[in-house]
Design a protein around this motif. Structure first.
Motif, PDB file in Angstrom:
ATOM      1  N   HIS A 154       8.381  -6.121  -4.638  1.00 12.94           N
ATOM      2  CA  HIS A 154       9.078  -7.151  -3.852  1.00 12.94           C
ATOM      3  C   HIS A 154      10.052  -6.500  -2.875  1.00 12.94           C
ATOM      4  CE1 HIS A 154       7.394 -10.650  -5.764  1.00 12.94           C
ATOM      5  NE2 HIS A 154       7.693 -10.179  -6.960  1.00 12.94           N
ATOM      6  N   TRP A 155      10.727  -5.446  -3.317  1.00  9.22           N
ATOM      7  CA  TRP A 155      11.653  -4.728  -2.443  1.00  9.22           C
ATOM      8  C   TRP A 155      10.918  -4.139  -1.236  1.00  9.22           C
ATOM      9  CZ3 TRP A 155      11.701   0.647  -1.534  1.00  9.22           C
ATOM     10  CH2 TRP A 155      12.780   1.090  -0.764  1.00  9.22           C
ATOM     11  N   VAL A 156       9.737  -3.563  -1.464  1.00  7.84           N
ATOM     12  CA  VAL A 156       8.942  -3.017  -0.355  1.00  7.84           C
ATOM     13  C   VAL A 156       8.648  -4.120   0.652  1.00  7.84           C
ATOM     14  CG1 VAL A 156       6.703  -2.036   0.300  1.00  7.84           C
ATOM     15  CG2 VAL A 156       7.928  -1.119  -1.672  1.00  7.84           C
ATOM     16  N   LYS A 157       8.228  -5.274   0.159  1.00  3.88           N
ATOM     17  CA  LYS A 157       7.932  -6.390   1.069  1.00  3.88           C
ATOM     18  C   LYS A 157       9.179  -6.864   1.812  1.00  3.88           C
ATOM     19  CE  LYS A 157       4.626  -9.260   0.106  1.00  3.88           C
ATOM     20  NZ  LYS A 157       3.811 -10.311  -0.498  1.00  3.88           N
ATOM     21  N   ASP A 158      10.304  -6.956   1.097  1.00  8.37           N
ATOM     22  CA  ASP A 158      11.547  -7.394   1.749  1.00  8.37           C
ATOM     23  C   ASP A 158      11.981  -6.433   2.852  1.00  8.37           C
ATOM     24  OD1 ASP A 158      11.675  -9.595   0.090  1.00  8.37           O
ATOM     25  OD2 ASP A 158      13.190  -8.723  -1.260  1.00  8.37           O
ATOM     26  N   CYS A 159      11.880  -5.133   2.592  1.00  2.97           N
ATOM     27  CA  CYS A 159      12.317  -4.124   3.582  1.00  2.97           C
ATOM     28  C   CYS A 159      11.411  -4.071   4.801  1.00  2.97           C
ATOM     29  CB  CYS A 159      12.348  -2.735   2.950  1.00  2.97           C
ATOM     30  SG  CYS A 159      13.692  -2.526   1.780  1.00  2.97           S
ATOM     31  N   THR A 160      10.184  -4.490   4.670  1.00  2.00           N
ATOM     32  CA  THR A 160       9.230  -4.381   5.769  1.00  2.00           C
ATOM     33  C   THR A 160       8.916  -5.716   6.409  1.00  2.00           C
ATOM     34  OG1 THR A 160       7.411  -4.466   4.158  1.00  2.00           O
ATOM     35  CG2 THR A 160       8.156  -2.272   4.877  1.00  2.00           C
ATOM     36  N   THR A 161       9.696  -6.731   6.069  1.00  2.00           N
ATOM     37  CA  THR A 161       9.539  -8.040   6.687  1.00  2.00           C
ATOM     38  C   THR A 161      10.539  -8.135   7.829  1.00  2.00           C
ATOM     39  OG1 THR A 161       8.818  -9.019   4.621  1.00  2.00           O
ATOM     40  CG2 THR A 161       9.634 -10.537   6.289  1.00  2.00           C
ATOM     41  N   SER A 184       0.831  -1.208   0.000  1.00  2.00           N
ATOM     42  CA  SER A 184       0.000   0.000   0.000  1.00  2.00           C
ATOM     43  C   SER A 184       0.859   1.249   0.000  1.00  2.00           C
ATOM     44  CB  SER A 184      -0.907   0.044   1.235  1.00  2.00           C
ATOM     45  OG  SER A 184      -1.969  -0.864   1.118  1.00  2.00           O
ATOM     46  N   VAL A 185       0.260   2.332  -0.472  1.00  2.00           N
ATOM     47  CA  VAL A 185       0.839   3.664  -0.342  1.00  2.00           C
ATOM     48  C   VAL A 185      -0.025   4.381   0.686  1.00  2.00           C
ATOM     49  CG1 VAL A 185       1.415   5.832  -1.487  1.00  2.00           C
ATOM     50  CG2 VAL A 185       1.648   3.665  -2.720  1.00  2.00           C
ATOM     51  N   VAL A 186       0.616   4.919   1.710  1.00  2.00           N
ATOM     52  CA  VAL A 186      -0.091   5.592   2.800  1.00  2.00           C
ATOM     53  C   VAL A 186       0.259   7.077   2.737  1.00  2.00           C
ATOM     54  CG1 VAL A 186      -0.420   5.708   5.297  1.00  2.00           C
ATOM     55  CG2 VAL A 186       0.005   3.488   4.193  1.00  2.00           C
ATOM     56  N   PHE A 187      -0.764   7.915   2.732  1.00  2.00           N
ATOM     57  CA  PHE A 187      -0.576   9.364   2.680  1.00  2.00           C
ATOM     58  C   PHE A 187      -0.807   9.960   4.063  1.00  2.00           C
ATOM     59  CE2 PHE A 187      -1.774   8.063  -1.572  1.00  2.00           C
ATOM     60  CZ  PHE A 187      -0.827   8.718  -2.350  1.00  2.00           C
ATOM     61  N   MET A 222       3.525  13.165   3.144  1.00  2.00           N
ATOM     62  CA  MET A 222       4.360  11.970   3.198  1.00  2.00           C
ATOM     63  C   MET A 222       3.678  10.885   2.369  1.00  2.00           C
ATOM     64  SD  MET A 222       5.121  11.987   7.302  1.00  2.00           S
ATOM     65  CE  MET A 222       5.953  10.419   7.284  1.00  2.00           C
ATOM     66  N   MET A 223       4.436  10.260   1.465  1.00  2.00           N
ATOM     67  CA  MET A 223       3.948   9.109   0.700  1.00  2.00           C
ATOM     68  C   MET A 223       4.754   7.908   1.191  1.00  2.00           C
ATOM     69  SD  MET A 223       3.539  10.840  -3.106  1.00  2.00           S
ATOM     70  CE  MET A 223       4.412   9.478  -3.791  1.00  2.00           C
ATOM     71  N   ILE A 224       4.094   7.055   1.942  1.00  2.00           N
ATOM     72  CA  ILE A 224       4.766   5.948   2.628  1.00  2.00           C
ATOM     73  C   ILE A 224       4.429   4.643   1.907  1.00  2.00           C
ATOM     74  CG2 ILE A 224       4.972   4.726   4.823  1.00  2.00           C
ATOM     75  CD1 ILE A 224       3.870   7.341   6.166  1.00  2.00           C
ATOM     76  N   LYS A 225       5.469   3.869   1.557  1.00  2.00           N
ATOM     77  CA  LYS A 225       5.253   2.571   0.919  1.00  2.00           C
ATOM     78  C   LYS A 225       5.484   1.475   1.937  1.00  2.00           C
ATOM     79  CE  LYS A 225       7.007   5.023  -1.837  1.00  2.00           C
ATOM     80  NZ  LYS A 225       7.190   6.427  -1.916  1.00  2.00           N
ATOM     81  N   THR A 226       4.477   0.610   2.089  1.00  2.00           N
ATOM     82  CA  THR A 226       4.541  -0.431   3.116  1.00  2.00           C
ATOM     83  C   THR A 226       3.708  -1.636   2.685  1.00  2.00           C
ATOM     84  OG1 THR A 226       4.275  -0.859   5.480  1.00  2.00           O
ATOM     85  CG2 THR A 226       2.556   0.462   4.418  1.00  2.00           C
ATOM     86  N   GLN A 227       3.794  -2.689   3.480  1.00  2.00           N
ATOM     87  CA  GLN A 227       2.899  -3.826   3.284  1.00  2.00           C
ATOM     88  C   GLN A 227       1.527  -3.443   3.840  1.00  2.00           C
ATOM     89  OE1 GLN A 227       4.192  -7.921   4.012  1.00  2.00           O
ATOM     90  NE2 GLN A 227       6.178  -7.064   4.617  1.00  2.00           N
ATOM     91  N   THR A 228       0.494  -3.823   3.159  1.00  2.00           N
ATOM     92  CA  THR A 228      -0.861  -3.506   3.599  1.00  2.00           C
ATOM     93  C   THR A 228      -1.125  -4.047   4.995  1.00  2.00           C
ATOM     94  OG1 THR A 228      -1.568  -3.499   1.295  1.00  2.00           O
ATOM     95  CG2 THR A 228      -3.297  -3.723   2.958  1.00  2.00           C
ATOM     96  N   ASN A 271      -0.531  -1.019  12.319  1.00  2.00           N
ATOM     97  CA  ASN A 271       0.591  -0.684  13.201  1.00  2.00           C
ATOM     98  C   ASN A 271       1.211   0.657  12.823  1.00  2.00           C
ATOM     99  OD1 ASN A 271       0.202  -3.125  14.476  1.00  2.00           O
ATOM    100  ND2 ASN A 271       1.894  -4.144  13.446  1.00  2.00           N
ATOM    101  N   LEU A 272       1.338   0.902  11.514  1.00  2.00           N
ATOM    102  CA  LEU A 272       1.869   2.167  11.024  1.00  2.00           C
ATOM    103  C   LEU A 272       0.973   3.327  11.465  1.00  2.00           C
ATOM    104  CD1 LEU A 272       3.885   3.759   9.200  1.00  2.00           C
ATOM    105  CD2 LEU A 272       2.312   3.281   7.302  1.00  2.00           C
ATOM    106  N   THR A 273      -0.323   3.141  11.327  1.00  2.00           N
ATOM    107  CA  THR A 273      -1.284   4.177  11.722  1.00  2.00           C
ATOM    108  C   THR A 273      -1.175   4.478  13.212  1.00  2.00           C
ATOM    109  OG1 THR A 273      -2.793   3.508   9.961  1.00  2.00           O
ATOM    110  CG2 THR A 273      -3.736   4.798  11.761  1.00  2.00           C
ATOM    111  N   GLU A 274      -1.118   3.451  14.027  1.00  2.00           N
ATOM    112  CA  GLU A 274      -1.004   3.649  15.478  1.00  2.00           C
ATOM    113  C   GLU A 274       0.281   4.380  15.838  1.00  2.00           C
ATOM    114  OE1 GLU A 274      -2.991   3.424  18.215  1.00  2.00           O
ATOM    115  OE2 GLU A 274      -4.433   3.217  16.581  1.00  2.00           O
ATOM    116  N   PHE A 275       1.382   4.001  15.205  1.00  2.00           N
ATOM    117  CA  PHE A 275       2.644   4.672  15.491  1.00  2.00           C
ATOM    118  C   PHE A 275       2.562   6.150  15.106  1.00  2.00           C
ATOM    119  CE2 PHE A 275       6.772   6.283  14.190  1.00  2.00           C
ATOM    120  CZ  PHE A 275       7.448   6.186  15.402  1.00  2.00           C
TER     121      PHE A 275
END
Length: 166
Positions: free
Chosen positions: A157-164, A64-67, A116-122, A127-131
């Motif tokens: 795939h890189w996004v998933k690897d970085c956030t695992t 996902s992209v989180v704004f 902020m345009m944040i790239k993360t796993q959905t 957890n991202l929202t709470e933080f």
């Protein structure tokens, strides 16, 4: 026998030439931009090919992209560094100097903010929202998540690897 032509014929010829040149310019002017069209139809805009083994393990919407908007670049950078360090995001882009016009407690407000345009796993979005809510100065924080259906598969795939978590 030669017929003398009046000014109307001469003006008509000039007008025709002028229109012809405009028409030719309209045809030729966009031509260099037409060379860029193949990029519009690149791999990034096509759905994954099922025969490609690298694409078979990406699930549409799993990234996902989180704004998030922030009142200053300093606050945005602090939050961005934190979410990347905590592996809640792979990457955060900061878009400075956006203007937000909004209704707040019955009054129309206008503020300069940083997006902020944040790239993360959905799956990490809660957890991202709470933080973000715990460190953000706004009373009501904008956190909007949009799932990515398609994109450049190596990037996703890189996004998933970085956030695992390792």
């Amino acid at each position: 026998m030669l017929v003398e032509r009046g000014p109307q014929v001469w003006l008509g010829g000039v007008a025709a030439l002028f229109l012809f040149l405009l028409w030719m310019r309209a045809l030729l002017f966009p031509y260099p931009r037409l060379l860029l069209l193949p990029r519009a139809f690149s791999m990034a805009s096509r759905p994954p090919d099922a025969s490609d083994p690298a694409s078979s393990d990406y699930v549409a919407g799993s990234v996902s992209v989180v704004f998030v908007t922030c009142p200053s670049e300093k606050i945005a950078k602090t939050i961005a560094r934190s979410v990347v360090e905590k592996q809640l995001a792979a990457c955060v882009n900061l878009v400075p100097h956006i203007t937000s016009i909004y209704d707040w407690k019955g009054k129309i407000q206008e503020d300069c903010e940083v997006m902020m345009m944040i790239k993360t796993q959905t799956s990490l979005t809660p957890n991202l929202t709470e933080f973000i809510r715990s460190v953000h100065p706004y009373e009501v924080v904008e956190v909007i998540s949009l799932p990515v259906q398609q994109g450049n598969l190596p990037y996703l795939h890189w996004v998933k690897d970085c956030t695992t978590r390792k």
